[in-house]
Every structure is written in structure tokens, then in C-alpha cells.
Motif scaffolding. Structure first.
Motif, short mmCIF file in Angstrom:
data_model
loop_
_atom_site.label_atom_id
_atom_site.label_comp_id
_atom_site.label_asym_id
_atom_site.label_seq_id
_atom_site.Cartn_x
_atom_site.Cartn_y
_atom_site.Cartn_z
N ASP B 20 -3.41 -3.35 -10.35
CA ASP B 20 -3.83 -2.75 -9.44
C ASP B 20 -2.67 -1.77 -8.49
O ASP B 20 -2.38 -1.19 -8.28
CB ASP B 20 -4.78 -3.77 -8.22
N PRO B 22 -0.30 0.40 -8.10
CA PRO B 22 0.83 2.05 -8.34
C PRO B 22 2.06 1.92 -8.80
O PRO B 22 2.27 3.28 -8.91
CB PRO B 22 -0.15 2.42 -7.08
N ASN B 23 2.76 1.29 -7.92
CA ASN B 23 4.06 0.90 -8.09
C ASN B 23 5.20 -0.03 -9.30
O ASN B 23 6.30 -0.17 -9.00
CB ASN B 23 4.65 0.89 -6.67
N ALA B 45 3.63 -1.61 0.27
CA ALA B 45 3.00 -2.42 1.23
C ALA B 45 1.45 -1.63 1.75
O ALA B 45 0.90 -1.92 3.23
CB ALA B 45 3.37 -2.81 3.88
N CYS B 46 0.76 -1.53 0.77
CA CYS B 46 -0.93 -0.93 1.20
C CYS B 46 -1.59 -1.99 1.25
O CYS B 46 -2.50 -1.88 1.22
CB CYS B 46 -1.39 -0.44 0.41
N LEU B 47 -1.26 -2.86 0.36
CA LEU B 47 -1.64 -4.66 0.89
C LEU B 47 -2.41 -4.15 -0.33
O LEU B 47 -4.49 -5.48 -0.26
CB LEU B 47 -2.33 -5.30 1.88
N SER B 48 -3.06 -3.81 -1.73
CA SER B 48 -4.07 -3.66 -2.34
C SER B 48 -4.21 -5.10 -3.03
O SER B 48 -5.33 -6.00 -3.35
CB SER B 48 -4.23 -3.01 -3.53
N GLU B 51 -6.15 -7.60 -1.45
CA GLU B 51 -7.57 -7.10 -1.98
C GLU B 51 -7.92 -8.26 -2.85
O GLU B 51 -9.07 -8.53 -2.38
CB GLU B 51 -7.45 -5.71 -0.96
#
Lengths: 184, 83
Positions: B20, B22-23, B45-48, B51
Motif C-alpha cells: 500500500d 506509495p513511497n 504520514a498519510c497513515l494508509s 488503516e
């Protein structure tokens, strides 16, 4: 559940408007939640009725907001400067920063007559609305931000731009803003 | 600077966070068959990952925590009484 609604009775004097808003922080909170639910259900209804046309409608609404928000901003042709100014104007509702991977030197990348910059949106009213109503991200409401940024960029730099969604998350979303020079 | 801690006891090695992100912040440690952090400097820090993680095995520190005004405090109050 019994709910007691307290009626507010008092004197109405025009000179008190807008100093007296007739509510406390809890009323604001309730109003915010009702609005979030309303906007969320409007977005899904729009999508149901208009299909992909919903994106265009929301985009147009965002673009108007962007133009209005950026009217007072100083005009510039420096993308990084424009982003800083826009950050100050859009600040509270759409708090964003320029972002780059660690191995990239600067925030902007030149590609022919285009300049590309990645934007990390941290606080976003749209995301909060989607989470309040249980809607997925990347839907029509996200086009509001697309329009918002494009409208603001057009206003500040007088050029065309587009915003692509790279990645969405519960805490931040990464988007790519592309500016086309000479593309008025 | 973001810090990420993986609870190795909790991590089930499903690799969802690896797929998941992206980086490419995470990769699978093939010996332990657990996730490990390899590019923390690229974490936005998108925190996907939070989740998607079925085991809630990670913790991010020193990040911008986005406003969560969508949370209904009245519901939280009721939950506090139940839990």
C-alpha cells in the motif's frame, strides 16, 4: 432517547448582529456535522444522477472558491512562492505543504514547458466530510480540491494548472500539481 | 523527523503495508517474515498503512495529526460509558 431542546428566547436587536450568534461551540459542532452529512449525501446523490459529470460539477464549484480565495493574493510567476501564499490563504481548511521524496533535490521538477510540484494535503475538510459520511476518497468531492487549487493557481499566476491525486490516506493525501507555461 | 515503530509480536507478515505504501517505506524481512521500515525519510504520514494493517502493529511518532472534526463527541461519550 429523550432529547430536550432548549428554546432560546430573548430580544432581537439588529445592532447585535453578527456579534451575537445565538449558539455555543456545541451548536457549531452540531451544525458542522449536519453540514458534513448534507454535503456527503449530496455528493453521492450527484454521482448517482450525473455519473462522472458529478466530478465536473464539483470541480467547477471548487474552481470558483479557488478564484475567490486567491483574489487578494499577490500575483507571482514563481510556483514555490505561489504555493507559500496559497498555503497561507487556504491554510486552516486545507493545510498543505510541498513535498518531495528524499532523493529529489528541489520541490519543483521542470518537464519541457511544464513545472510539476507534489503537494501533501494534511488537514482537509473534504476528507473529514467523507469520513463522517463513510464515503470513499478519490470520489467527486475530492474534485473540489482539484478545482480549488486550479482556480487559485489561475488567479495568482494567470496560467493553467491541473491537480492529480497520487495517493489518499486517512491522515494526508499526496497530489501532483502541474503548471503549463504559456497555456493560458 | 517521523519515527515508525513496528510491533514485531503483533505483525502477521501479511505485507499489506508494503503493497500500500506509495513511497516504499516498508519492505518484508524475508528471514523473520515481518515488515520492516527501510525508508522512513520518505514517509509522508498519510497513515494508509495504519488503516490497512489488520494487526494495528505500527505506531508513527512526531507527525502532523490531521484534524478529526468528523468524530461525534456525543457518540464517543456513549462509547466511554460502555467500554
Amino acid at each position: 432517547m429523550d432529547m430536550e431542546i432548549e428554546e432560546i428566547r430573548g430580544t432581537f436587536r439588529p445592532e447585535l448582529i453578527p456579534k451575537e450568534t445565538g449558539g455555543d461551540i456545541e451548536d457549531y459542532e452540531e451544525a458542522l456535522h449536519v453540514l458534513m452529512k448534507f454535503v456527503g449525501s449530496m455528493s453521492s446523490a450527484l454521482e448517482q444522477v450525473s455519473g462522472r459529470g458529478a466530478n465536473a460539477i464539483v470541480y467547477q464549484a471548487g474552481k470558483r472558491m479557488g478564484h475567490d480565495a486567491a483574489k487578494m493574493m499577490e500575483k507571482t510567476d514563481n510556483l514555490e512562492q505561489a504555493m507559500k501564499e496559497m498555503g497561507e490563504v487556504l491554510g486552516v481548511e486545507f493545510y498543505f505543504e510541498m513535498w518531495k521524496p528524499s532523493d529529489q533535490e528541489g520541490y519543483t521538477i521542470e518537464k519541457g514547458n511544464e513545472t510539476v510540484v507534489k503537494l501533501l494535503f494534511m488537514d482537509c475538510v473534504v476528507r473529514q466530510t467523507l469520513r463522517r459520511t463513510g464515503l470513499p476518497q478519490k470520489g467527486p468531492l475530492c474534485y473540489l480540491l482539484y478545482g480549488y487549487m486550479v482556480g487559485a493557481v489561475e488567479e495568482v499566476m494567470s496560467i493553467k494548472g491541473k491537480l492529480d491525486i497520487d495517493h489518499v490516506g486517512p491522515n494526508a493525501c499526496l497530489k501532483t500539481l502541474t503548471i503549463k507555461w504559456g497555456g493560458k | 523527523m517521523v519515527e515508525i515503530e513496528i510491533d514485531e509480536d503483533a505483525c502477521v507478515g501479511c505485507g499489506s503495508c508494503v503493497d500500500d505504501c506509495p513511497n516504499d517505506v516498508y519492505q518484508m524481512n524475508e528471514e523473520k517474515w515481518k515488515t520492516e521500515v527501510v525508508k522512513v525519510e520518505d514517509c509522508m504520514a498519510c497513515l494508509s498503512c495504519h488503516e490497512i494493517c489488520p494487526a494495528q502493529a505500527m505506531e508513527h511518532r512526531d507527525i502532523h495529526v490531521a484534524k478529526r472534526l468528523y468524530i461525534d463527541r456525543k457518540v464517543n461519550d456513549v462509547l466511554d460509558k460502555i467500554i
